[in-house]
Design an enzyme around this catalytic site. Structure first.
Site, mmCIF file in Angstrom:
data_model
loop_
_atom_site.group_PDB
_atom_site.id
_atom_site.type_symbol
_atom_site.label_atom_id
_atom_site.label_comp_id
_atom_site.label_asym_id
_atom_site.label_seq_id
_atom_site.Cartn_x
_atom_site.Cartn_y
_atom_site.Cartn_z
ATOM 1 N N LYS A 52 1.461 4.043 7.395
ATOM 2 C CA LYS A 52 0.657 4.900 6.524
ATOM 3 C C LYS A 52 1.104 6.365 6.668
ATOM 4 O O LYS A 52 1.775 6.737 7.623
ATOM 5 C CB LYS A 52 -0.832 4.802 6.879
ATOM 6 C CG LYS A 52 -1.466 3.461 6.572
ATOM 7 C CD LYS A 52 -1.594 3.218 5.083
ATOM 8 C CE LYS A 52 -2.283 1.896 4.789
ATOM 9 N NZ LYS A 52 -1.486 0.750 5.175
ATOM 10 N N SER A 63 0.804 -1.224 0.000
ATOM 11 C CA SER A 63 0.000 0.000 0.000
ATOM 12 C C SER A 63 0.835 1.271 0.000
ATOM 13 O O SER A 63 0.302 2.367 -0.174
ATOM 14 C CB SER A 63 -0.945 0.029 1.210
ATOM 15 O OG SER A 63 -0.240 0.316 2.391
#
Length: 243
Positions: free
Chosen positions: A201, A163
């Protein structure tokens, strides 16, 4: 500190403007960085703008201005060109892990900053995708250049997932994390969600909520209440082993 993709884009814009005086188009930037979509370029430009490396000029098409360059590149540009000689830092994945012990995040002594390398504990795996189990115990140590980490306590995590690929972070990489409970918007963090799931993230704020943003258009930004997310550290370096 810029990610590899952020630095590549910044230098590409800089070199194009030196050649023609006009910033490259988004399509040219996408092709130069070999990205699948222009959305990745938008995110990289936003990150560079937030860090003060570029400025978008209003009311003008393709209006970008490079404000500054990375210190290492700026210094190198003042020296005679001697050819490209990349430095690759290899992790020690072949090393046999020691028996698990309670997590210890070790701060390097101030004198170590002047030495050539520092030992950093690898705390397990971190998800760059759907969150996986929270950070494990120390499995083994790796040695990293002292200038990569600076002062403070640091630890390392092995990346699982894709991701964050548009931030230059790939499955199997080892990320170096500064142990901290705070971060600025736009920085890449280790986030502990609901005290049980850890993920890597980009940190954003959405009003009173916290947004955990992926660097891959295949993943959606996840929004949480501030009481559900704890910052466990922020990214300061990356090690990749090329087989």
């Amino acid at each position: 500190m810029l990610t590899r993709k952020q630095q590549e884009l910044l230098l590409f814009i800089h070199e194009r403007m030196k050649e023609s005086g006009i910033p490259p188009s988004f399509d040219e930037m996408k092709d130069a960085l070999d990205l699948a979509s222009k959305s990745g370029i938008h995110r990289l430009i936003t990150a560079l703008e937030e860090r003060g490396f570029i400025r978008r000029l209003p009311n003008r098409a393709r209006a970008l201005e490079v404000i500054k360059l990375p210190e290492a590149y700026a210094a190198a540009s003042q020296q005679p060109r001697r050819g490209f000689s990349p430095t690759i830092v290899e992790g020690s994945r072949g090393k046999q892990p020691v028996a698990p012990t309670p997590p210890q995040r070790v701060a390097a002594p101030q004198s170590d900053v002047m030495s050539s390398s520092v030992s950093v504990p690898v705390m397990g795996r971190i998800a760059a995708g759907v969150p996986i189990s929270a950070i494990q115990n120390n499995t083994h140590d790796i040695t990293v250049p002292a200038e990569m980490i600076g002062s403070g306590a640091h630890y390392a995590l092995e990346v699982k997932g894709d991701s964050m690929i548009e931030a230059g972070i790939f499955d199997g990489d080892t990320v170096i994390i500064r142990d901290t409970s705070s971060a600025n918007p736009g920085e890449i963090i280790v986030a502990l969600v609901d005290d049980e799931e850890a993920t890597l993230k980009r940190f954003r704020r959405k009003g009173a909520s916290i947004a955990l943003e992926a660097a891959n258009p295949a993943y959606e930004t996840r929004i949480f209440g501030p009481d559900r997310v704890k910052i466990q550290g922020k990214l300061v370096g990356l090690i990749r082993r090329y087989n």
